[in-house]
Design a protein around this motif. Structure first.
Motif: not given
Ligand code: ATP
Ligand code: MG
Lengths: 286, 361
Positions: B238-243, B282-289, B294-303, B349-351
């Motif tokens: 599924k697409m990820n939904f970020l608040g 809500v920002l939707g981002v598919r797992p493949e996107h 550094g290659q996109g417009d906004c970096d987020i750190p994850v674990k 690449r986000s909705l």
């Protein structure tokens, strides 16, 4: 595993003992008695005494003829009626289904003596409601109890009344196990409701119908209550005497246990034979 | 010609309305898939088209003719049931020919049609068997064969593959696709499996709780979903939904802040609507996107939490604050549990969705 089985059997022992004494032993014992002359003291082994008499006994052939006649007419009519009742019970249009289901089943629960008494009243020559109804549509009164043919018909009507609902409930269970979408597929195939009944419902009900038929055959072979209580011991003049009644008269009226045992074994043998033929005729095609 | 048109179709069971005015146009020869979660009314819709269920409101037309009061058998449709619904006491051959025989179809023609169906589905060998002597896949073929024999203008399938194992499902999917090409007739196919929908359909109808959410070609739904429900339903995983929150709007773009990711910001160009500053979105981002840092417009750190390695790709289930994200990575980039890494989101690449789930373009 072994010890578990042994424990299980120890728990079963009381039941097995009772089963052996009151079931197995009488079956074996009556088989032996059927080969003994029981009108003499002490009883003695005389194979031809009972079995020989049976083969030449007009009373036996009369009872056999009556029993088979009832069997051949009553069982098919009842099963057909039971199928119709089951289909009606299963209809989505039916309201108060539970009530009907109970009503159909109720005759089995009613005490035999009570039901026989009511039937005698209903079919009584001068006061019975049946004759009144027949009269009202212009049919002359029928003397149900003193002529053989009406008396036989009465027995069949009574037995059918008592057991049709019971069989209908069993067939209803079979009907409900047929998936709805099979009928939907047939509807899309432009198969009419009537053709669906004959080409889908009946074939799929076959195992249940065979089951009901076998139960009914065994029951009718042992028919006793109705000729005993309704037509008063097989009356008129032995016209409704069945094998069950003959057995009773010989065993418990004349205390001729040897002959009664021979009749009992004949009844059981016939029931088994007819059932086997029935199963063979209705077997699944390979 | 058998186009199928549904106009404001409503279905009520008693007072309970389960289909709320469906409008669907299906062209002749088209393969349309109804997809949606369990209980959304897919089967009900299909059964109304088949004529197995009455229509409470609206019109259903097949081949230009309104079919509301036409008997199921006269609608020129054939249906394949999820449970196969084969006649258990008949051989395969009898199953196929039953409908024709009951209607006095000429014997030679019946034989021809049965033979053709058996050839198409490669069940010639099974003709004398009974349904219970067949495997699930073979039963399904027979069920489809029974539909083919009717030579319908429209095929209806209600979750025909859901009783099969995964491998057989893929195989039958291909067969149904082939069948559609061979016969060239209209097919309507119900499933709750979005993969089946994506692979089979010319167009997909996404349903939710008795409403048509969106109709479109598979990739259009994937690229350009009308709302959050469709976005989440189409695509696997599924697409990820970020608040997120709108912090500024200017120059036909909105600046949004990902509220669960330490104030990371993204500039999202918009064409149509500009939500109010401060609005929750809500920002939707598919797992493949998710891109490399550094290659996109906004970096987020994850674990990384759990990683599934499927061979060609891996799916990393990653925690980022209170949100769990599914990130697709090429298999070579295997991650172990507990790894920290950074992913990057591209604006194109986000909705963006509003709080109610409607798309903001
Ligand atoms: N005969 C009925 N009587 C009352 N309600 C029904 C009936 N049939 C279906 N429903 C209701 O209609 C709704 C839609 O049912 P439907 O079977 O169309 O769902 P579906 O999308 O096919 O689901 P699934 O994927 O589980 O098959 C459900 O809420 C269901 O409970
Ligand atoms: Mg369904």
């Amino acid at each position: 595993m072994r010890t578990q089985n042994a424990t299980a059997y120890r728990f079963l022992t009381p039941y097995l003992l009772i089963f052996a004494i009151f079931w197995i032993w009488p079956i074996i014992s009556s088989f032996i008695i059927s080969f003994q002359a029981t009108r003499t003291v002490p009883w003695r082994f005389a194979p031809a005494f009972n079995w020989g008499r049976l083969i030449g006994d007009p009373a036996f052939y009369n009872a056999l003829k009556n029993t088979l006649l009832i069997l051949v007419i009553q069982v098919p009519v009842m099963i057909a009626l039971a199928i119709v009742m089951a289909v009606l019970l299963n209809s989505p249009l039916l309201k108060a289904r539970g009530l009907y289901r109970f009503a159909f089943f109720a005759p089995v629960v009613v005490g035999e003596v009570a039901y026989s008494a009511v039937f005698r009243l209903m079919f009584s020559l001068d006061f019975g409601i049946v004759n009144k109804l027949l009269n009202s549509v212009g049919i002359p009164k029928i003397d149900w109890f003193s002529n053989v043919t009406p008396a036989m018909a009465l027995i069949m009507i009574a037995v059918t009344w008592r057991w049709a609902g019971y069989n209908a409930i069993i067939i209803l269970a079979g009907l409900q196990s047929i998936p709805e979408d099979v009928y939907e597929a047939a509807t899309l195939d432009r198969v009419s409701k009537l053709k669906q009944f004959f080409h889908i419902t009946l074939p799929l009900l076959k195992p249940v119908i065979v089951f009901c038929a076998v139960l009914s055959i065994i029951g009718t072979m042992q028919l006793f209550t109705e000729p005993f209580l309704i037509t008063e011991r097989g009356g008129p003049g032995g016209g409704t005497e069945t094998l069950g009644l003959l057995l009773y008269r010989q065993g418990f009226r004349s205390l001729n246990f040897g002959y009664a045992s021979a009749v009992a074994y004949t009844m059981a043998g016939l029931a088994i034979a007819i059932t086997l033929v029935q199963l063979w005729l209705m077997r699944e095609p390979k | 010609m058998a186009a199928v048109t549904l106009t404001n179709v409503i279905k009520r069971f008693g007072v309970f309305e389960v289909v709320h005015g469906a409008n669907i146009d299906i062209a002749d020869g088209e393969f349309v898939v109804f997809v949606g979660p369990s209980g959304c009314g897919k089967s009900t819709l299909l059964r109304m088209i088949a004529g197995l269920e009455d229509i409470s409101g609206g019109d259903i037309a097949i081949g230009g003719k309104v079919m509301n009061d036409v008997e199921a058998a006269d609608r020129g449709i054939a249906m394949v049931f999820q449970s196969y619904a084969l006649y258990p006491h008949m051989t395969v051959e009898q199953n196929l020919s039953f409908g024709l025989r009951m209607n006095g179809n000429p014997k030679a023609d019946t034989e021809r049609r049965v033979k053709r169906a058996a050839e198409i589905l490669r069940i010639d060998e099974l003709m004398q068997r009974r349904p219970k002597q067949l495997s699930g896949g073979q039963r399904q073929r027979v069920a489809i064969g029974r539909a083919i024999v009717r030579e319908p203008q429209v095929f209806l399938f209600d979750e025909p593959l859901s009783n099969l194992d995964a491998e057989l499902r893929v195989q039958m999917r291909v067969e149904i696709s082939r069948l559609h090409k061979e016969l060239g007739v209209t097919m309507i196919y119900v499933t709750h499996d979005q993969t089946e929908a994506m692979t089979l359909a010319d167009r997909i109808v996404v349903l939710k709780a008795g409403n048509v959410e969106q109709i479109g070609a598979p990739l259009d739904l994937y690229d350009d979903p009308a709302n959050r429900f469709v976005a989440g339903f189409i695509g696997s995983p599924k697409m990820n939904f970020l608040g997120a929150k709108i912090v500024d709007t200017s120059n036909s773009a909105a600046i949004i802040e990902l509220v669960n990711h330490g104030g990371a910001r993204l500039r999202k160009p918009l064409r149509e609507a500009f939500p109010a500053i401060g609005a929750e979105v809500v920002l939707g981002v598919r797992p493949e996107h998710f891109f490399e840092a550094g290659q996109g417009d906004c970096d987020i750190p994850v674990k990384a939490d759990v990683a599934e390695h499927l061979g060609s790709v891996s799916y990393v289930y990653a925690n980022a604050g209170p949100e769990e994200l599914i990130v697709e990575r090429e298999a070579s980039r295997q991650r172990a549990s507990g790894d920290h890494f950074t992913v990057s989101i591209k604006a194109e690449r986000s909705l963006l969705f509003d709080k109610a789930g409607a798309r903001i373009r």
